[in-house]
Design a protein around this motif. Sequence first.
Motif, PDB file in Angstrom:
ATOM      1  N   PRO A  54       0.806  -1.229   0.000  1.00 33.96           N
ATOM      2  CA  PRO A  54       0.000   0.000   0.000  1.00 33.96           C
ATOM      3  C   PRO A  54       0.834   1.272   0.000  1.00 33.96           C
ATOM      4  CG  PRO A  54      -0.022  -1.000   2.171  1.00 33.96           C
ATOM      5  CD  PRO A  54       0.724  -1.947   1.287  1.00 33.96           C
ATOM      6  N   ASP A  55       2.079   1.178   0.466  1.00 30.74           N
ATOM      7  CA  ASP A  55       2.897   2.389   0.522  1.00 30.74           C
ATOM      8  C   ASP A  55       3.799   2.433  -0.706  1.00 30.74           C
ATOM      9  OD1 ASP A  55       1.776   3.059   2.983  1.00 30.74           O
ATOM     10  OD2 ASP A  55       3.146   1.683   3.994  1.00 30.74           O
ATOM     11  N   VAL A  56       3.506   3.393  -1.566  1.00 31.82           N
ATOM     12  CA  VAL A  56       4.180   3.444  -2.859  1.00 31.82           C
ATOM     13  C   VAL A  56       5.010   4.713  -2.950  1.00 31.82           C
ATOM     14  CG1 VAL A  56       3.850   3.509  -5.360  1.00 31.82           C
ATOM     15  CG2 VAL A  56       2.300   2.151  -3.926  1.00 31.82           C
ATOM     16  N   ALA A  57       6.251   4.572  -3.367  1.00 37.05           N
ATOM     17  CA  ALA A  57       7.098   5.735  -3.645  1.00 37.05           C
ATOM     18  C   ALA A  57       7.993   5.356  -4.821  1.00 37.05           C
ATOM     19  CB  ALA A  57       7.928   6.105  -2.425  1.00 37.05           C
ATOM     20  N   ILE A  58       7.539   5.678  -6.028  1.00 35.07           N
ATOM     21  CA  ILE A  58       8.254   5.205  -7.218  1.00 35.07           C
ATOM     22  C   ILE A  58       8.627   6.382  -8.106  1.00 35.07           C
ATOM     23  CG2 ILE A  58       7.276   2.882  -7.283  1.00 35.07           C
ATOM     24  CD1 ILE A  58       5.122   3.838  -9.122  1.00 35.07           C
ATOM     25  N   PHE A  59       9.683   6.177  -8.890  1.00 31.22           N
ATOM     26  CA  PHE A  59      10.038   7.185  -9.890  1.00 31.22           C
ATOM     27  C   PHE A  59      10.478   6.508 -11.170  1.00 31.22           C
ATOM     28  CE2 PHE A  59      14.678   7.396 -10.592  1.00 31.22           C
ATOM     29  CZ  PHE A  59      15.167   6.578  -9.576  1.00 31.22           C
ATOM     30  N   VAL A  69       7.376  11.076 -10.494  1.00 23.36           N
ATOM     31  CA  VAL A  69       7.336  10.490  -9.144  1.00 23.36           C
ATOM     32  C   VAL A  69       5.875  10.280  -8.765  1.00 23.36           C
ATOM     33  CG1 VAL A  69       7.833  10.900  -6.699  1.00 23.36           C
ATOM     34  CG2 VAL A  69       9.470  11.657  -8.450  1.00 23.36           C
ATOM     35  N   VAL A  70       5.558   9.142  -8.173  1.00 20.09           N
ATOM     36  CA  VAL A  70       4.218   8.934  -7.619  1.00 20.09           C
ATOM     37  C   VAL A  70       4.356   8.395  -6.202  1.00 20.09           C
ATOM     38  CG1 VAL A  70       2.145   7.508  -7.749  1.00 20.09           C
ATOM     39  CG2 VAL A  70       2.964   8.686  -9.789  1.00 20.09           C
ATOM     40  N   LEU A  71       3.571   8.987  -5.302  1.00 23.30           N
ATOM     41  CA  LEU A  71       3.590   8.606  -3.886  1.00 23.30           C
ATOM     42  C   LEU A  71       2.167   8.239  -3.479  1.00 23.30           C
ATOM     43  CD1 LEU A  71       5.604  11.743  -2.723  1.00 23.30           C
ATOM     44  CD2 LEU A  71       6.550   9.476  -3.135  1.00 23.30           C
ATOM     45  N   ALA A  72       2.034   7.123  -2.760  1.00 21.82           N
ATOM     46  CA  ALA A  72       0.708   6.717  -2.304  1.00 21.82           C
ATOM     47  C   ALA A  72       0.828   6.083  -0.933  1.00 21.82           C
ATOM     48  CB  ALA A  72       0.074   5.737  -3.296  1.00 21.82           C
ATOM     49  N   GLY A  73      -0.312   5.996  -0.261  1.00 22.66           N
ATOM     50  CA  GLY A  73      -0.337   5.408   1.073  1.00 22.66           C
ATOM     51  C   GLY A  73       0.398   6.304   2.056  1.00 22.66           C
ATOM     52  N   ARG A  74       1.160   5.675   2.964  1.00 26.51           N
ATOM     53  CA  ARG A  74       1.835   6.460   3.991  1.00 26.51           C
ATOM     54  C   ARG A  74       2.981   7.303   3.420  1.00 26.51           C
ATOM     55  NH1 ARG A  74       3.153   2.050   8.385  1.00 26.51           N
ATOM     56  NH2 ARG A  74       3.442   0.921   6.437  1.00 26.51           N
ATOM     57  N   ARG A  75       3.370   7.023   2.197  1.00 27.11           N
ATOM     58  CA  ARG A  75       4.451   7.809   1.607  1.00 27.11           C
ATOM     59  C   ARG A  75       3.929   9.076   0.934  1.00 27.11           C
ATOM     60  NH1 ARG A  75       9.037   4.923   0.641  1.00 27.11           N
ATOM     61  NH2 ARG A  75       9.998   6.976   0.525  1.00 27.11           N
ATOM     62  N   ALA A  76       2.600   9.190   0.851  1.00 27.72           N
ATOM     63  CA  ALA A  76       2.035  10.294   0.074  1.00 27.72           C
ATOM     64  C   ALA A  76       1.915  11.559   0.907  1.00 27.72           C
ATOM     65  CB  ALA A  76       0.658   9.889  -0.453  1.00 27.72           C
ATOM     66  N   SER A  77       2.475  12.649   0.434  1.00 27.82           N
ATOM     67  CA  SER A  77       2.169  13.971   0.969  1.00 27.82           C
ATOM     68  C   SER A  77       2.513  14.962  -0.124  1.00 27.82           C
ATOM     69  CB  SER A  77       2.972  14.272   2.235  1.00 27.82           C
ATOM     70  OG  SER A  77       4.306  14.620   1.926  1.00 27.82           O
TER      71      SER A  77
END
Lengths: 375, 805
Positions: free
Chosen positions: B565-570, B613-621
Amino acid sequence: MSGPDEPAVPNASESPAGLAVADLAAAQEQGLAGFEAATTLDALAAARTGHLGDRSPLARARKAIGSLPGPQKADAGKRVNAVAGALQAVYDRRRGELERERDERVLVEEAVDVTVVPSRPLGGRHPLTTLSERVVDVFVAMGWELAEGPELEHEWFNFDALNFLPDHPARQMQDTLFVEPEGSGLLLRTHTSPVQVRSMLDRRPPIHVVCPGRVYRADALDATHSPVFAQVEGLCIDEGITMAHLRGTLDHLASALFDEGSGEGLTTRIRPNYFPFTEPSAEIDLQCFACRGASAVEGAEPCRVCSSEGWIEWGGCGMVNPAVLVAGGIDPERYSGFAFGMGLDRALMFRHGITDIRDFYEGDQRFTLALGREA
Amino acid sequence: MRVPVSWLRSLVPGLTAPAEEIAGALVRLGLEVEQVHRVGHDISGVVVGEVLDVEELTGYKKPVRFCHVSVAPAGAPSRIHEVVCGATNFAPGDRVAFATPGAVLPGDFRIATRQTYGRTSDGMICSGAELGASEESGGILVLAPDAPLGADVVELLALRDEVLDIAVTPDRGYQLSVRGVARETATAFGLPLADPALAEAPAPDAGGHPVVLAAADCDRFVARVVHGFDPTATSPAWLQRRLLLAGMRPVSLAVDVTNAVMLELGQPLHAYDRAALSGAIVVREAEPGERLRTLDGQERTLAGGELLITDDSGPIGLAGVMGGGPTEITATTTEILLEAAHFSPTSIARTARRHRLPSEASRRYERGVDPALPSAAAEAAVRLLVELGGATAGAVTDLGTSAAAPVLALPLDAAGRLAGRDYAPDVVRRRLEDVGCAVTGTDPLQVVPPSWRPDLTGTAELIEEVLRLEGYDTIPVVLPRAPAGRGLTPQQRLRRTASRALAATGLVEVVLPPFVTPEVLDVLGGGMQAPRLLNPLSAQEALLRPTLLPGLLGAAVRNVSRGLPDVAIFETGHVFIGAGTSVPAPGVSGPPTPEQRAELDAALPRQPRHVGVVLAGRRASWQAAISAVADLGLALGLVVEPRAVAHGPFHPGRSAELLLGGRRVGVAGELHPRVIAALGLPARSCAAEANLDLLVETAAAAGPPPAPLVSHFPPANVDIAVVVDEVVPAADVEAALRDGAGPLLEAIALFDVYTGPQVGPGRRSLAYALRLRAPDRTLTDADVLAARDAAVAEAGRRTGAALRS
Ligand SMILES: [Zn+2]
């Protein structure tokens, strides 16, 4: 204030209260006992108040000195000071002991479970990126240049200049993704060879370039095919370049990439094949880095990396076709050259035992994090 | 090309090496032997049977037959089996390959008596595929009528054999024949070749079938008349077997003969029912709209320009690709016209491709058929029809000549110079002769390539023949020496820095295909012009990405759906913007002129490298999304500043455009709830995208930065809290404080933001820590106060900020 440690004053007849020798001795003895009995710093502080504080017997004795006749004052003062000094020394020692105990206890109490480590979220680079950089570094170390070009190309660079004749079956070998407008000859490059053509047009010999990049074929995605994959190619053009130089370069690359520290080197072998842009052309086989060919002998331990073939199909190569040199503006009478190319995905697949090429292109974080370490 | 080893041996007398050894030798010469099939070694119990009667069982979804099959030789006691069979291509009286109970077929398939479809099935009628004799099942294998009942089919058809499966490269059409492979085999083993293409044909005569060549793409046409063919004659077992092993299905004697000759020599042949022809055969190009029903039953409309075989009735065949239905050989044909012609490879390739009709003939023609073959091939076929079909050879038509082969001058040392080793002159000469060249002269050699090697067009091709026949393994291994290099360019180094910096901030790199749907671009706000594929793999994903976001957002959804669920990709990669244009392609007889080169490059859509860059879940702000690019900028020595702006796919109040020296390089922030809902992303997902090329070029152009003033005097730290309208961006306040504080300011940082009753509605307090320092002295209280007052004054002037009391 009166506490349990406050001494009685038994000998008041001869000297004023507390100054009698016996009184002072009792104060000293009781003080020593009080300090030794204290087992905490707090208890020690209380004992200090009782035996050395302003209202302690010793303090009262010190006050009483003033009431003595002049000649006795000095003597009484000495005696009081002697007792005070002795008590202070014991107090200091005892405080040091208790502080050390406390410090050690704190260290014990502060002990943690060192296996509970919240990890900072890790980043990582895709294995195609890191492998591409490694290959480039091998060539840059030899004085080569890194050359780049567009992924959406004109067929003149992707086919015409590479001696793919119109309507020749070779043009259909590479299932090409074409781009609008129809008939424009725009396409997604099917190999990184157009970069070689651009390099020839942009440079004068000697040319030594390495060209990594994404390439495209009209292959439906399955475990072994992907419409997008990564390649690296090399091109070397100079006077007197021979197929021996090609073999030397391939062996060097094989050792640099796959001979992980053994220092024995790895070899390649080449087998005749056909590509429009090279003549002669060859397939490249890499000596299996896992079994070094040992598994190919009958009865030997089987090898999963090379399916006990001893060799791994690695890529294609050859001497640059003179027609390609001409289209690139290079005199084939004076110069010769070699070119080679191989799939980076494929290299990673056999190096790491990846069985499904889709893993490269689905963006699953686990794939990158497992394989993307810098090396 | 599937080459039965027995057939190969018949053309290379003296060849005794086992099949595996032959395959190995051919691989070393550059033939791609993909597999050696062993055929018939694991078959037993299959005998010749005769179908006595056929009963069609009804009421099933597919055709099912119940038959009686006799396997007893004449005069022997009756041995009749009942059998259920799913094929329909046989009739009572046919002789078939019958697997008796207890028989074993390839793959250890054991035949037993069983109950099926309510009947007893006491054996099996076999197809060619079931006997391992052919690739595809073309129904039941019907044997020659004289096949002796009860005889072992494996023995009868000599099914025990090996077959070399060879992948033929496009330049080597001669390898699409047993003859071509036999020549290589003979060379590999130093044996003579019994060339089957030496049959002398009778001279053409006036009585031949009239033929008119009216197209330049046909330069040779041989037509042979065959009279009195017995249409009931069937192919003998050896002929059927050769076809089966080579992967073709026996059809009828006339067709089998043309196929067998094609397989052996590489010359496609076509047999016409001469009685169905009307008038002269004319070879010409098709007019647009002409129609033809081909042998496969397809009615085809011609585009124009296809090479056609025609007669008075119109088109009767797509030359070199497929014949027409109405003139094909039938069960009653007695008069045959055989065609053996030579067509231009490009013409055949175009036609086969346009009509999606790759055939055995077109595969050969487009790779180049020996132009000297037609006469010999037709003669070989005629002789077989005479011998096996009771026919008599008729008149001969032979039109056209093939162009004379070129004479190539090859310097004696050319092969050695390219290989990096020496070859003795007699080795060079012998190797060229091995492939069929006529070699004269001393130095340079005068080399005439053989008619079957149209690929030998220059010295490079001749050199390859010498090198490959002598073995690539005899070429030495030498590392070339390049001139000293300069390493990577600044841009290339900076791109590596960028990639490492992104990963170092906890982002995971992904690599994604660039194919996107118009729908996802609409969801992201539309207005983007993306190049369109003409032949996309999926009709939906027909566009090339003009932005990295669709791929990254898709990957984010995929990660979430896989329980991450925690996504931080580039991703860093090319995007494709705008549309390409058509420009004429230059020739290849030299490099393009600078004008042509510029034109080619201008025809391509723009393809800048982006970073997404895409951020989702707890990594998203939204902050993390903006810092991803801002931090990347810092790693490259650049200051990237956010400015609030409502942009396409983003939350209008929580996104920024990213400015580099006032120029927009990207966008970042929280995604619009509408986008999040449409793509199925987790709530509050965030994204950023920037033009990596622009960042890198700016950084590369910046040159070496000046050294900082590292003052050793003590700093003075001062905090300033100001109150501004809520809508005033903190960045503006900070810039004003920075400018106002002047040269003594070393650093400034926002450390507190407060809204609430103490500052009143619509206002907020911003608190900054300033570090002041002078290069040459310790600051006095007066210095600090002056700088502080100046900073507050400037902030007040620009943003209405008031010192918080
Ligand atoms: Zn191995």
